[in-house]
Write a protein that holds these residues in place. Structure first.
Motif, PDB file in Angstrom:
ATOM      1  N   CYS A 116      54.273  38.858  51.940  1.00 38.92           N
ATOM      2  CA  CYS A 116      54.476  37.953  50.391  1.00 38.92           C
ATOM      3  C   CYS A 116      52.646  38.439  50.159  1.00 38.92           C
ATOM      4  O   CYS A 116      52.158  37.966  50.358  1.00 38.92           O
ATOM      5  CB  CYS A 116      54.428  36.712  50.910  1.00 38.92           C
ATOM      6  SG  CYS A 116      54.320  35.632  49.053  1.00 38.92           S
ATOM      7  N   HIS A 117      52.623  39.263  48.793  1.00 44.45           N
ATOM      8  CA  HIS A 117      51.509  39.505  48.678  1.00 44.45           C
ATOM      9  C   HIS A 117      50.940  38.609  47.637  1.00 44.45           C
ATOM     10  O   HIS A 117      49.608  38.082  47.386  1.00 44.45           O
ATOM     11  CB  HIS A 117      51.847  40.596  47.266  1.00 44.45           C
ATOM     12  CG  HIS A 117      52.240  40.021  46.617  1.00 44.45           C
ATOM     13  ND1 HIS A 117      53.869  40.147  45.774  1.00 44.45           N
ATOM     14  CD2 HIS A 117      51.787  40.238  45.118  1.00 44.45           C
ATOM     15  CE1 HIS A 117      54.256  40.338  44.845  1.00 44.45           C
ATOM     16  NE2 HIS A 117      53.698  39.638  44.305  1.00 44.45           N
ATOM     17  N   GLN A 118      51.523  37.339  47.088  1.00 41.20           N
ATOM     18  CA  GLN A 118      51.304  36.834  46.581  1.00 41.20           C
ATOM     19  C   GLN A 118      50.324  35.416  48.002  1.00 41.20           C
ATOM     20  O   GLN A 118      49.585  35.095  47.299  1.00 41.20           O
ATOM     21  CB  GLN A 118      52.362  35.438  46.747  1.00 41.20           C
ATOM     22  CG  GLN A 118      52.858  35.447  45.505  1.00 41.20           C
ATOM     23  CD  GLN A 118      52.399  36.041  44.373  1.00 41.20           C
ATOM     24  OE1 GLN A 118      51.476  35.154  43.776  1.00 41.20           O
ATOM     25  NE2 GLN A 118      53.122  36.286  43.304  1.00 41.20           N
ATOM     26  N   ARG A 119      50.988  35.974  49.129  1.00 41.12           N
ATOM     27  CA  ARG A 119      49.664  34.880  50.006  1.00 41.12           C
ATOM     28  C   ARG A 119      48.909  35.449  49.823  1.00 41.12           C
ATOM     29  O   ARG A 119      47.335  35.059  50.727  1.00 41.12           O
ATOM     30  CB  ARG A 119      51.054  34.471  51.418  1.00 41.12           C
ATOM     31  CG  ARG A 119      51.494  33.871  51.499  1.00 41.12           C
ATOM     32  CD  ARG A 119      52.153  33.428  52.952  1.00 41.12           C
ATOM     33  NE  ARG A 119      53.433  32.921  52.643  1.00 41.12           N
ATOM     34  CZ  ARG A 119      53.732  31.074  52.690  1.00 41.12           C
ATOM     35  NH1 ARG A 119      52.600  30.474  52.578  1.00 41.12           N
ATOM     36  NH2 ARG A 119      55.257  30.821  52.698  1.00 41.12           N
ATOM     37  N   VAL A 120      49.033  36.916  50.422  1.00 38.09           N
ATOM     38  CA  VAL A 120      46.939  37.656  50.442  1.00 38.09           C
ATOM     39  C   VAL A 120      46.460  37.963  49.964  1.00 38.09           C
ATOM     40  O   VAL A 120      45.627  37.401  50.046  1.00 38.09           O
ATOM     41  CB  VAL A 120      47.994  39.480  50.941  1.00 38.09           C
ATOM     42  CG1 VAL A 120      47.203  40.410  50.890  1.00 38.09           C
ATOM     43  CG2 VAL A 120      48.781  39.385  52.120  1.00 38.09           C
ATOM     44  N   ALA A 121      47.090  37.602  48.737  1.00 39.55           N
ATOM     45  CA  ALA A 121      46.098  38.037  47.252  1.00 39.55           C
ATOM     46  C   ALA A 121      45.753  35.955  46.645  1.00 39.55           C
ATOM     47  O   ALA A 121      43.733  36.173  47.089  1.00 39.55           O
ATOM     48  CB  ALA A 121      47.036  37.840  45.902  1.00 39.55           C
ATOM     49  N   ALA A 122      45.827  35.157  47.196  1.00 38.73           N
ATOM     50  CA  ALA A 122      45.373  33.574  47.939  1.00 38.73           C
ATOM     51  C   ALA A 122      44.599  34.099  49.051  1.00 38.73           C
ATOM     52  O   ALA A 122      43.554  33.412  48.113  1.00 38.73           O
ATOM     53  CB  ALA A 122      46.486  32.825  47.783  1.00 38.73           C
ATOM     54  N   LEU A 123      44.910  34.959  49.793  1.00 39.05           N
ATOM     55  CA  LEU A 123      43.844  34.576  51.323  1.00 39.05           C
ATOM     56  C   LEU A 123      42.223  35.990  50.385  1.00 39.05           C
ATOM     57  O   LEU A 123      41.264  34.987  50.274  1.00 39.05           O
ATOM     58  CB  LEU A 123      44.848  35.709  52.308  1.00 39.05           C
ATOM     59  CG  LEU A 123      45.133  34.435  53.004  1.00 39.05           C
ATOM     60  CD1 LEU A 123      45.875  35.891  54.236  1.00 39.05           C
ATOM     61  CD2 LEU A 123      44.657  33.713  53.948  1.00 39.05           C
ATOM     62  N   ARG A 124      42.989  36.478  49.840  1.00 37.73           N
ATOM     63  CA  ARG A 124      41.460  36.916  49.205  1.00 37.73           C
ATOM     64  C   ARG A 124      40.704  36.584  48.505  1.00 37.73           C
ATOM     65  O   ARG A 124      39.454  36.071  47.888  1.00 37.73           O
ATOM     66  CB  ARG A 124      41.907  38.613  48.637  1.00 37.73           C
ATOM     67  CG  ARG A 124      42.196  39.515  49.883  1.00 37.73           C
ATOM     68  CD  ARG A 124      43.178  40.386  49.034  1.00 37.73           C
ATOM     69  NE  ARG A 124      43.829  41.569  49.448  1.00 37.73           N
ATOM     70  CZ  ARG A 124      44.665  42.257  49.476  1.00 37.73           C
ATOM     71  NH1 ARG A 124      44.824  42.531  47.969  1.00 37.73           N
ATOM     72  NH2 ARG A 124      44.869  43.105  50.409  1.00 37.73           N
ATOM     73  N   ARG A 125      41.519  35.523  47.527  1.00 33.13           N
ATOM     74  CA  ARG A 125      40.440  34.900  45.972  1.00 33.13           C
ATOM     75  C   ARG A 125      40.459  33.711  46.558  1.00 33.13           C
ATOM     76  O   ARG A 125      39.139  33.011  46.238  1.00 33.13           O
ATOM     77  CB  ARG A 125      42.080  34.472  44.764  1.00 33.13           C
ATOM     78  CG  ARG A 125      41.928  33.800  43.864  1.00 33.13           C
ATOM     79  CD  ARG A 125      42.711  33.483  42.903  1.00 33.13           C
ATOM     80  NE  ARG A 125      43.426  32.148  43.961  1.00 33.13           N
ATOM     81  CZ  ARG A 125      44.989  32.869  43.870  1.00 33.13           C
ATOM     82  NH1 ARG A 125      45.249  33.976  43.975  1.00 33.13           N
ATOM     83  NH2 ARG A 125      45.800  32.063  44.013  1.00 33.13           N
TER      84      ARG A 125
END
Length: 384
Positions: A116-125
């Motif tokens: 899930c790229h949404q979770r990956v993006a949230a981790l980075r953010r």
């Protein structure tokens, strides 16, 4: 973490959820227990709300990022952004597999079919380096998920952590099931089964609290008591099933009108008697709503409207030092409304303050101390 330490962590999590007194306590205990057990810095518990197609966050614990609240009111994400909860996992369960947890990192997936790229993006953010996500299954259906994260630079979760997270999710599911059973028991204990309104037990509790607030802070407390006219005639001529329909219909009317008073409690006291408890609104606002209740009740296809009595600390009724006195006043006002066949509410204190016949009737010694229902028989001569 060794096997013994993990066992202790599981026991601690289960005990924390078992000791919870409210759903929020349970959610927080679940997230905190999992965060500690997995050596995370942050954890969240979310529920899948199927009817709205969203994953709603119930609790955030640990090192929260900007904008993350412990118990967010509106943090939710469209479930299509997290297809694994509706597609990937569902297919796995349908094939007889287990809803296993998985690991994701800020750099992408770790040993996972799709990510899930949404979770990956949230981790980075949010400055987190990795997370482990464990689906929660309740009654054979996906209920939500448990999410635990570590900060950037911390050791990445491994396969053993994912397996342990799956175990923790099972413990959390058992705790949630217990919480839901307790909440249902509490709901039944304070709800009228026929109308779905609050029952007398809850009114008594809330009224006691309200009168204490009035004494300490001067908050206006008002009670509207309604007696449904004609119920016995309906029961005797049309049957109790039709009588029940009348009670349900009036319950809906009361609920609708009660919504006009912020925070008001609509209740069925028993039999043909209902009430509204309002804390905060002025006496005049409550009277206007009482008039609306009477008008709408008169339009029902069954029954003969209602007799409505109102007592409010915002009116000249003297000191209200107990919930019992406010109840007596509202009941006496309702009694007078019935005796006069009034199509509008009778309001205690508005017919002469402490010389108001309603106030005098309410304050007369009852035949049986503390028995509110005997108020109708305490005066041998009904008010004229």
């Amino acid at each position: 973490m060794g096997d013994e330490a993990r066992l202790r962590a599981v026991v601690t999590l289960a005990q924390g959820m078992a000791a919870a007194q409210t759903p929020r306590d349970s959610w927080r205990a679940a997230a905190l227990g999992a965060c500690h057990a997995l050596g995370g810095s942050f954890a969240a518990l979310s529920v899948w709300e199927r009817e709205q197609g969203r994953l709603r966050v119930l609790a955030n614990v640990g090192e929260r990022a900007a904008g993350e609240e412990e118990f967010p009111e509106s943090e939710a994400y469209p479930v299509h952004r997290f297809p694994e909860i509706t597609e990937f996992l569902h297919e796995r369960w349908a094939g007889g597999g287990e809803p296993d947890a998985w690991v994701e990192t800020a750099d992408g997936p770790v040993e996972r079919a799709g990510y899930c790229h949404q979770r990956v993006a949230a981790l980075r953010r949010r400055g987190r380096g990795c997370c482990v996500v464990a689906p929660i299954v309740l009654h054979g259906r996906a209920w939500g998920e448990l999410y635990v994260a570590r900060p950037a630079g911390a050791p990445v979760f491994g396969a053993a952590d994912a397996d342990f997270a799956t175990v923790l999710a099972s413990v959390v599911a058992a705790g949630i099931a217990q919480t839901e059973r307790l909440e249902e028991a509490r709901r039944l204990a304070f709800t009228d089964a026929l109308t779905g309104l609050a029952n007398r037990r809850l009114v008594d509790l809330r009224l006691e609290e309200a009168v204490e607030r009035h004494a300490a802070q001067g908050v206006v407390v008002s009670l509207v008591v309604c007696d449904l006219n004609g119920l016995k005639r309906v029961n005797d001529t049309l049957g109790h099933a039709i009588g029940d329909r009348l009670l349900e219909r009036f319950g809906s009317v009361l609920s609708l009108c009660g919504a006009m008073l912020p925070g008001a409690l609509s209740a069925r006291l028993g039999g043909d008697e209902f009430c509204l408890l309002a804390v905060g609104p002025s006496a005049d606002e409550v009277v206007r709503v009482g008039e609306e209740v009477c008008a709408r009740a008169a339009e029902l296809e069954l029954g003969d409207g209602v007799a409505c009595g109102i007592a409010s600390t915002g009116d000249p009724i003297g000191e209200v030092a107990s919930a019992r006195r406010l109840f007596r006043l509202a009941d006496a006002a309702q009694y007078r409304a019935k005796a006069l066949r009034s199509v509008k509410p009778v309001v205690a204190g508005r017919g002469g303050g402490l010389d108001d016949p309603v106030v005098r009737l309410a304050d007369a010694p009852p035949p049986v101390p503390g028995e509110r229902r005997r108020i109708r028989g305490r005066d041998p001569h009904p008010p004229e």
